[in-house]
Design a protein around this motif. Structure first.
Motif, PDB file in Angstrom:
ATOM      1  N   ASN A 389       1.078  14.010   4.273  1.00 49.08           N
ATOM      2  CA  ASN A 389      -0.110  13.735   3.454  1.00 49.08           C
ATOM      3  C   ASN A 389      -1.294  13.248   4.285  1.00 49.08           C
ATOM      4  O   ASN A 389      -2.153  12.513   3.804  1.00 49.08           O
ATOM      5  CB  ASN A 389       0.218  12.707   2.361  1.00 49.08           C
ATOM      6  CG  ASN A 389      -0.719  12.824   1.165  1.00 49.08           C
ATOM      7  OD1 ASN A 389      -1.082  13.925   0.756  1.00 49.08           O
ATOM      8  ND2 ASN A 389      -1.096  11.695   0.590  1.00 49.08           N
ATOM      9  N   GLN A 400       1.611  11.788  -1.910  1.00 49.18           N
ATOM     10  CA  GLN A 400       2.041  10.451  -1.519  1.00 49.18           C
ATOM     11  C   GLN A 400       3.556  10.310  -1.460  1.00 49.18           C
ATOM     12  O   GLN A 400       4.087   9.512  -0.697  1.00 49.18           O
ATOM     13  CB  GLN A 400       1.477   9.429  -2.526  1.00 49.18           C
ATOM     14  CG  GLN A 400       1.604   7.980  -2.105  1.00 49.18           C
ATOM     15  CD  GLN A 400       0.354   7.464  -1.418  1.00 49.18           C
ATOM     16  OE1 GLN A 400      -0.640   8.180  -1.321  1.00 49.18           O
ATOM     17  NE2 GLN A 400       0.394   6.229  -0.951  1.00 49.18           N
ATOM     18  N   ASP A 401       4.273  11.087  -2.253  1.00 54.08           N
ATOM     19  CA  ASP A 401       5.732  10.939  -2.316  1.00 54.08           C
ATOM     20  C   ASP A 401       6.485  12.004  -1.514  1.00 54.08           C
ATOM     21  O   ASP A 401       7.700  12.145  -1.651  1.00 54.08           O
ATOM     22  CB  ASP A 401       6.201  10.988  -3.767  1.00 54.08           C
ATOM     23  CG  ASP A 401       5.880  12.324  -4.460  1.00 54.08           C
ATOM     24  OD1 ASP A 401       5.076  13.112  -3.887  1.00 54.08           O
ATOM     25  OD2 ASP A 401       6.417  12.574  -5.548  1.00 54.08           O
ATOM     26  N   LYS A 404       9.265  10.631   0.788  1.00 53.07           N
ATOM     27  CA  LYS A 404      10.344  10.079  -0.034  1.00 53.07           C
ATOM     28  C   LYS A 404      11.225  11.190  -0.589  1.00 53.07           C
ATOM     29  O   LYS A 404      12.459  11.063  -0.645  1.00 53.07           O
ATOM     30  CB  LYS A 404       9.760   9.251  -1.171  1.00 53.07           C
ATOM     31  CG  LYS A 404      10.831   8.613  -2.068  1.00 53.07           C
ATOM     32  CD  LYS A 404      10.210   7.787  -3.180  1.00 53.07           C
ATOM     33  CE  LYS A 404      11.295   7.181  -4.074  1.00 53.07           C
ATOM     34  NZ  LYS A 404      10.706   6.355  -5.161  1.00 53.07           N
ATOM     35  N   GLU A 435      -1.383   4.204   4.637  1.00 57.48           N
ATOM     36  CA  GLU A 435      -1.746   4.170   3.221  1.00 57.48           C
ATOM     37  C   GLU A 435      -1.561   5.520   2.532  1.00 57.48           C
ATOM     38  O   GLU A 435      -1.616   5.593   1.302  1.00 57.48           O
ATOM     39  CB  GLU A 435      -3.193   3.698   3.072  1.00 57.48           C
ATOM     40  CG  GLU A 435      -3.427   2.283   3.573  1.00 57.48           C
ATOM     41  CD  GLU A 435      -4.869   1.844   3.423  1.00 57.48           C
ATOM     42  OE1 GLU A 435      -5.627   2.497   2.659  1.00 57.48           O
ATOM     43  OE2 GLU A 435      -5.260   0.849   4.058  1.00 57.48           O
ATOM     44  N   LYS A 436      -1.344   6.568   3.305  1.00 57.09           N
ATOM     45  CA  LYS A 436      -1.265   7.906   2.730  1.00 57.09           C
ATOM     46  C   LYS A 436       0.129   8.243   2.183  1.00 57.09           C
ATOM     47  O   LYS A 436       0.318   9.306   1.600  1.00 57.09           O
ATOM     48  CB  LYS A 436      -1.645   8.957   3.781  1.00 57.09           C
ATOM     49  CG  LYS A 436      -3.041   8.803   4.375  1.00 57.09           C
ATOM     50  CD  LYS A 436      -4.122   9.029   3.342  1.00 57.09           C
ATOM     51  CE  LYS A 436      -5.504   8.989   4.001  1.00 57.09           C
ATOM     52  NZ  LYS A 436      -6.591   9.151   2.992  1.00 57.09           N
ATOM     53  N   ASN A 437       1.115   7.343   2.396  1.00 60.99           N
ATOM     54  CA  ASN A 437       2.479   7.677   2.012  1.00 60.99           C
ATOM     55  C   ASN A 437       3.213   6.479   1.451  1.00 60.99           C
ATOM     56  O   ASN A 437       2.892   5.325   1.764  1.00 60.99           O
ATOM     57  CB  ASN A 437       3.255   8.219   3.220  1.00 60.99           C
ATOM     58  CG  ASN A 437       3.786   9.616   2.965  1.00 60.99           C
ATOM     59  OD1 ASN A 437       4.801   9.796   2.321  1.00 60.99           O
ATOM     60  ND2 ASN A 437       3.055  10.602   3.464  1.00 60.99           N
ATOM     61  N   ASP A 438       4.220   6.774   0.649  1.00 60.20           N
ATOM     62  CA  ASP A 438       5.083   5.731   0.085  1.00 60.20           C
ATOM     63  C   ASP A 438       6.207   5.450   1.078  1.00 60.20           C
ATOM     64  O   ASP A 438       7.353   5.864   0.889  1.00 60.20           O
ATOM     65  CB  ASP A 438       5.639   6.194  -1.262  1.00 60.20           C
ATOM     66  CG  ASP A 438       6.532   5.146  -1.920  1.00 60.20           C
ATOM     67  OD1 ASP A 438       6.547   3.996  -1.435  1.00 60.20           O
ATOM     68  OD2 ASP A 438       7.211   5.492  -2.906  1.00 60.20           O
ATOM     69  N   TYR A 439       5.871   4.722   2.145  1.00 61.29           N
ATOM     70  CA  TYR A 439       6.870   4.443   3.167  1.00 61.29           C
ATOM     71  C   TYR A 439       7.937   3.481   2.662  1.00 61.29           C
ATOM     72  O   TYR A 439       9.090   3.542   3.102  1.00 61.29           O
ATOM     73  CB  TYR A 439       6.193   3.917   4.428  1.00 61.29           C
ATOM     74  CG  TYR A 439       5.469   5.001   5.193  1.00 61.29           C
ATOM     75  CD1 TYR A 439       6.176   5.981   5.877  1.00 61.29           C
ATOM     76  CD2 TYR A 439       4.077   5.069   5.201  1.00 61.29           C
ATOM     77  CE1 TYR A 439       5.515   6.998   6.558  1.00 61.29           C
ATOM     78  CE2 TYR A 439       3.415   6.080   5.885  1.00 61.29           C
ATOM     79  CZ  TYR A 439       4.136   7.041   6.558  1.00 61.29           C
ATOM     80  OH  TYR A 439       3.480   8.056   7.223  1.00 61.29           O
ATOM     81  N   ALA A 440       7.588   2.604   1.755  1.00 61.50           N
ATOM     82  CA  ALA A 440       8.590   1.700   1.185  1.00 61.50           C
ATOM     83  C   ALA A 440       9.609   2.491   0.366  1.00 61.50           C
ATOM     84  O   ALA A 440      10.820   2.273   0.478  1.00 61.50           O
ATOM     85  CB  ALA A 440       7.915   0.641   0.327  1.00 61.50           C
ATOM     86  N   GLY A 441       9.122   3.412  -0.454  1.00 58.43           N
ATOM     87  CA  GLY A 441      10.037   4.217  -1.263  1.00 58.43           C
ATOM     88  C   GLY A 441      10.942   5.087  -0.412  1.00 58.43           C
ATOM     89  O   GLY A 441      12.147   5.194  -0.652  1.00 58.43           O
ATOM     90  N   GLN A 495       3.840  -3.330   2.434  1.00 58.37           N
ATOM     91  CA  GLN A 495       4.088  -2.230   1.500  1.00 58.37           C
ATOM     92  C   GLN A 495       5.475  -2.322   0.885  1.00 58.37           C
ATOM     93  O   GLN A 495       5.735  -1.714  -0.151  1.00 58.37           O
ATOM     94  CB  GLN A 495       3.928  -0.892   2.242  1.00 58.37           C
ATOM     95  CG  GLN A 495       3.714   0.307   1.313  1.00 58.37           C
ATOM     96  CD  GLN A 495       3.647   1.630   2.062  1.00 58.37           C
ATOM     97  OE1 GLN A 495       4.679   2.240   2.347  1.00 58.37           O
ATOM     98  NE2 GLN A 495       2.449   2.055   2.388  1.00 58.37           N
TER      99      GLN A 495
END
Length: 612
Positions: A389, A400-401, A404, A435-441, A495
């Protein structure tokens, strides 16, 4: 991480048009070929979009052969695309391979192989060797035996194990079986079981079996069974175990111009000081995991001098290349884990398509990593997507996902017994890549992230300002806010990524400018400094004497010599960074890549001693 995949020169013979066949010599042994020599074909690899084939010519007579020519027919949808160790030409669907200048002479009993990459699903027919029948497998004549069933293990003790398998089949009968341990033959038996003894307690072994028929032809190798002998005990340092991960990347292209082999990991002492190795890189094509460099990975023949075991590869062993050498390395270090890394700077373009069908991507990766020929070599998979992303060599808009989706599918396919990791950005700037990705998820499905806390600054900004490429912290005058390790780790933690799933990245190289007049960071330049392989970048082992460090900034070192300005990590700065890793509760550290270190592995030693 910005590796460049370099073209491999000298490995393939380009195909000639049909007109070039006029110059081929007439075979000189046509009358006696069937009774004095055989040619046997085997498909050694198949990656869906192509395959690797191998012909083996064996002199079964009592006098030497001075040359050989193999001919065969392929269906119209199957073609040779490149070849090595022979000159391969074609006239429509008829293919001809003639020996190279160095491998035409065959003494009685001797064999030689040549290989090729191909496209299409077909198999060869109508084989002729020096004008007569090949009498080899998979072509008219005596067929080679089938593969035996994948072995099973029983009666495993500290020092022994019993291996059993179902019989192979052959049109003229199976004579016996070769039992292979970690790719090397340990016995030839007539039955369908073998008890191996003299093993080491608490050690991983891999067994395969290969059948021989009455003409002494060998068939394909069976699937592999993993055996772990009792006793001894091994550990898998890493997050959740109380230990720290100490991981380094080994590059497949390093075996060419750099002449850096898996054996160097042993002679430098580095293999005993790391917990994990990432083998880089596999490719991502059409949304699937594919081989990166099949020659370097599985086919390159190692001499005794370059081999981990000290034994030269043979022409007929089922697995060669770096994979077999890594297998030998694991035999010496039973606790060592190896992951196959896919993507990288050059090969991240395929991840976007993979994200459209994560399950199919994960399935392709699993089938490749867990291929029976090398399943015992790898303990999991790493993906290096630069960047989901966001923009790297190309720009991605997968959403964003996207990461994941891939990590969830990979974990579902690889299960809990395999490691699944990912290399990710360290761009903590406002609106930057983190900020461009859901790294936590995505981290929920991963064992850890390799946070690429290097390459923040470099001579792609040709006029500067000069700045350290791997600063641990910010400093007054830093060219870009958020471009440092501490800010990246803090942002990922904020995050929601657990600290124990974050590894700090160390570069075993420096980045530099020339035309600089100022010793301290922030000076102007005229362009990138000269480097051995690429402008603006140089290995630590070169820089430590070529341009010794004479200053530090933000937890890393820099050097000003002549008109050149370099930044790189030293054993002293690495020791400080490892102390910071422990203070932050991180899972450990990793580095790019082994060949940049000194022959004695002083940077690996610093990581090992710093993490304890």
């Amino acid at each position: 991480m910005k590796p460049r995949h370099k073209a491999v020169a000298g490995l393939t013979t380009l195909l000639l048009p049909a007109a070039a066949l006029v110059g081929l010599a007439t075979p000189s042994h046509a009358a006696a070929a069937a009774s004095t020599a055989t040619a046997t074909y085997a498909k050694t690899q198949d990656w869906g979009t192509g395959f690797e084939g191998k012909w083996t010519v064996k002199n079964t007579g009592t006098t030497a052969l001075s040359s050989w020519t193999v001919e065969w027919d392929f269906p119209s949808d199957t073609k040779v695309t490149s070849a090595w160790d022979a000159t391969v030409t074609n006239s429509a669907d008829h293919w001809t391979a003639k020996n190279a200048s160095y491998n035409g002479t065959l003494a009685p009993g001797a064999s030689v192989s040549f290989g090729f990459n191909g496209s299409g699903p077909g198999a060869p027919t109508g084989c002729k060797l020096n004008g007569a029948s090949c009498d080899g497998g998979d072509v008219p004549g005596d067929a080679a035996p089938s593969a035996p069933g994948t072995p099973s293990a029983s009666s495993v003790t500290d020092t022994s194990a019993k291996i059993s398998w179902t019989a192979a089949t052959d049109d003229k009968g199976v004579k016996n079986y070769d039992v292979l341990r970690d790719g090397a033959k340990v016995a030839t038996v007539t039955g369908t079981s073998y008890s191996d003894t003299g093993l080491t307690a608490g050690t991983d072994y891999s067994y395969t079996v290969q059948a021989r028929d009455t003409a002494d032809q060998t068939g394909p190798v069976s699937g592999a069974v993993k055996v772990h002998t009792t006793g001894g005990g091994t550990t898998d340092p890493g997050p959740g175990t109380g230990g720290k991960v100490k991981m380094g990347y080994f590059t497949d292209w390093g075996v060419y111009g750099r002449a850096y082999y898996p054996k160097n990991l042993e002679t430098s002492g580095s293999a005993a000081k790391v917990t994990h190795i990432n083998y880089a890189f596999g490719n991502v094509q059409n949304g699937q995991c594919t081989m990166g460099d099949s020659y370097a990975d599985t086919d390159m023949a190692y001499t005794a001098a370059n081999s981990v075991s000290g034994q030269a590869d043979t022409w007929d062993q089922p697995l060669r290349g770096a994979f077999n050498q890594l297998r030998q390395l694991k035999a010496k270090h039973p606790g060592l884990k190896i992951l196959w890394s896919f993507g990288g700077w050059t090969w991240s373009g395929g991840f976007g398509q993979a994200a459209q069908n994560p399950a199919a991507f994960a399935d392709s990766c699993y089938k490749l990593v867990e291929d029976p020929r090398w399943a015992d070599v790898f303990d999991g998979i790493d993906i290096d997507w630069e960047y989901p992303n966001a923009c790297g060599l190309s720009c991605d808009t997968s959403g964003q996902d996207a990461l994941k989706k891939l990590t969830t599918a990979l974990r579902a396919k690889f299960g809990s017994n395999n490691l699944v990791t990912a290399a990710i950005t360290a761009d903590a700037s406002s609106g930057g890549k983190i900020e461009k990705n859901d790294y936590a998820g995505a981290s929920q499905s991963l064992d850890w992230y390799n946070v690429m806390t290097y390459d923040f600054f470099g001579a792609w900004d040709a006029k500067g300002p000069t700045a350290p490429h791997s600063p641990l912290t910010s400093y007054s005058g830093i060219p870009q806010a958020g471009f440092n390790s501490a800010d990246a780790i803090a942002k990922l933690k904020a995050q929601g990524v657990p600290a124990g799933k974050l590894l700090l990245g160390i570069g075993f190289y420096g980045r530099g400018w020339t035309g600089v007049t100022q010793k301290e960071p922030g000076g102007t330049a005229t362009g990138p400094a000269a480097g051995t392989y690429e402008q603006g970048i140089e290995d630590y082992k070169v820089l430590k004497t070529k341009c010794p460090a004479n200053g530090t900034v933000a937890g890393t070192a820099y050097a000003f010599c002549g008109s050149d300005w370099w930044s790189y990590d030293t054993p002293a700065t690495i020791n400080s960074k490892m102390a910071w890793v422990k203070s932050q509760g991180l899972g450990g550290a990793f580095f790019w890549e082994f060949s940049g270190d000194t022959a004695s592995g002083e940077l690996v030693t610093a990581i090992n001693s710093g993490l304890g």
